[in-house]
Write a protein that holds these residues in place. Structure first.
Motif, PDB file in Angstrom:
ATOM      1  N   GLY A   1       0.630  -1.025   0.026  1.00 47.27           N
ATOM      2  CA  GLY A   1      -0.007   0.063   0.065  1.00 47.27           C
ATOM      3  C   GLY A   1       0.846   1.325  -0.094  1.00 47.27           C
ATOM      4  O   GLY A   1       0.247   2.225   0.165  1.00 47.27           O
ATOM      5  N   LEU A   2       2.094   1.145  -0.254  1.00 47.23           N
ATOM      6  CA  LEU A   2       3.006   2.368  -0.343  1.00 47.23           C
ATOM      7  C   LEU A   2       3.283   2.762  -1.777  1.00 47.23           C
ATOM      8  O   LEU A   2       2.743   1.981  -2.607  1.00 47.23           O
ATOM      9  CB  LEU A   2       4.312   2.015   0.362  1.00 47.23           C
ATOM     10  CG  LEU A   2       4.213   1.498   1.834  1.00 47.23           C
ATOM     11  CD1 LEU A   2       5.653   1.206   2.245  1.00 47.23           C
ATOM     12  CD2 LEU A   2       3.797   2.680   2.753  1.00 47.23           C
ATOM     13  N   GLY A   3       4.024   3.985  -1.652  1.00 42.79           N
ATOM     14  CA  GLY A   3       4.401   4.284  -3.334  1.00 42.79           C
ATOM     15  C   GLY A   3       5.806   3.529  -3.563  1.00 42.79           C
ATOM     16  O   GLY A   3       6.376   3.083  -2.773  1.00 42.79           O
ATOM     17  N   VAL A   4       5.976   3.552  -4.816  1.00 42.93           N
ATOM     18  CA  VAL A   4       7.222   2.678  -5.254  1.00 42.93           C
ATOM     19  C   VAL A   4       8.143   3.452  -4.991  1.00 42.93           C
ATOM     20  O   VAL A   4       9.381   2.636  -4.409  1.00 42.93           O
ATOM     21  CB  VAL A   4       7.044   2.763  -6.984  1.00 42.93           C
ATOM     22  CG1 VAL A   4       8.386   2.279  -7.515  1.00 42.93           C
ATOM     23  CG2 VAL A   4       5.831   2.058  -7.486  1.00 42.93           C
ATOM     24  N   ARG A   5       8.442   4.645  -4.806  1.00 37.64           N
ATOM     25  CA  ARG A   5       9.692   5.123  -4.272  1.00 37.64           C
ATOM     26  C   ARG A   5       9.717   4.945  -2.934  1.00 37.64           C
ATOM     27  O   ARG A   5      10.896   4.698  -2.389  1.00 37.64           O
ATOM     28  CB  ARG A   5       9.495   6.758  -4.373  1.00 37.64           C
ATOM     29  CG  ARG A   5      10.588   7.508  -4.080  1.00 37.64           C
ATOM     30  CD  ARG A   5      10.577   9.059  -4.050  1.00 37.64           C
ATOM     31  NE  ARG A   5      10.405   9.430  -5.632  1.00 37.64           N
ATOM     32  CZ  ARG A   5      10.267  10.835  -6.140  1.00 37.64           C
ATOM     33  NH1 ARG A   5      10.014  11.593  -5.310  1.00 37.64           N
ATOM     34  NH2 ARG A   5       9.982  10.789  -7.330  1.00 37.64           N
TER      35      ARG A   5
END
Length: 216
Positions: free
Chosen positions: A40-44
């Motif tokens: 559920g996090l961003g790719v970065r």
């Protein structure tokens, strides 16, 4: 009664541990995008956490390490334990890449992108078989075409090349003062080829890839 195929995922208490578990269980390069979808996090943010995990495995207390690439990451064994892994798991060494394949790999690694004609010119011999062998092993591949008559294919190394030789980026290649285009066939070129494997003679790879990169 139908078997439920998807587990009901609960909120992740320790995201770093989750990333670590997924990548370890995969045994192959896992895209940051996939890890982002799961956590559920961003790719970065996922990539930043992966790099933090990688630092944790850099010390001598661990026999494995996490290699972080541009779009993926993968757990691999450390080079110094290669002989023990082969002995314990009964992995047939089968010899490393042939001399001709290593020469071609050196030409491509240090000069990419290159055409097959360039490789032949540097080595002074036909490299068709070695090039095709490296393509089959997924150590080199097409990265485009040269804007010249005939539009010849340009070759470069792959992510698998980096994984097998324990490199994160091409900047990690052993430094050499040899300028391959000026090398004499069978002389300076062989030194450059040896430079690639000088500290990675046994290869640094995931267990599933140990035998796949060996010359048949």
């Amino acid at each position: 009664m139908a078997i439920e195929l998807e587990e009901n995922l609960q909120p992740i208490k320790d995201i770093e541990s989750c990333i670590e578990a997924v990548v370890f269980a995969a045994g192959y390069p896992v895209p940051y995008q996939k890890l982002a979808e799961v956590t559920g996090l961003g790719v970065r943010e996922v990539k930043r956490l992966a790099e933090r995990i990688a630092k944790k495995y850099q010390d001598d207390k661990h026999g494995i390490m996490l290699l972080c690439f541009k779009d993926t990451c993968q757990f691999c064994t450390k080079e110094q334990y290669g002989p023990y892994i082969r002995e314990a798991l009964g992995v047939r060494r089968g010899g490393n890449l042939s001399g001709s394949s290593m020469e071609v790999l050196a030409v491509v690694a240090y000069n990419q992108p290159v055409t097959r004609a360039f490789i032949d010119a540097v080595r002074g011999v036909d490299s068709n078989y070695a090039v095709n062998s490296l393509i089959d092993k997924e150590l080199i591949g097409s990265v485009g075409r040269l804007d010249a008559p005939g539009r010849p294919v340009l070759y470069g190394t792959t992510d698998k090349f980096l994984r097998v030789f324990g490199l994160t980026t091409l900047d990690d290649l052993p430094k050499t003062e040899i300028k391959l285009p000026d090398a004499k066939p069978g002389e300076q070129l062989s030194i450059a080829a040896e430079a690639i494997t000088a500290e990675n003679a046994d290869g640094v790879s995931a267990p599933a890839e140990v035998a796949q990169t060996n010359e048949q």
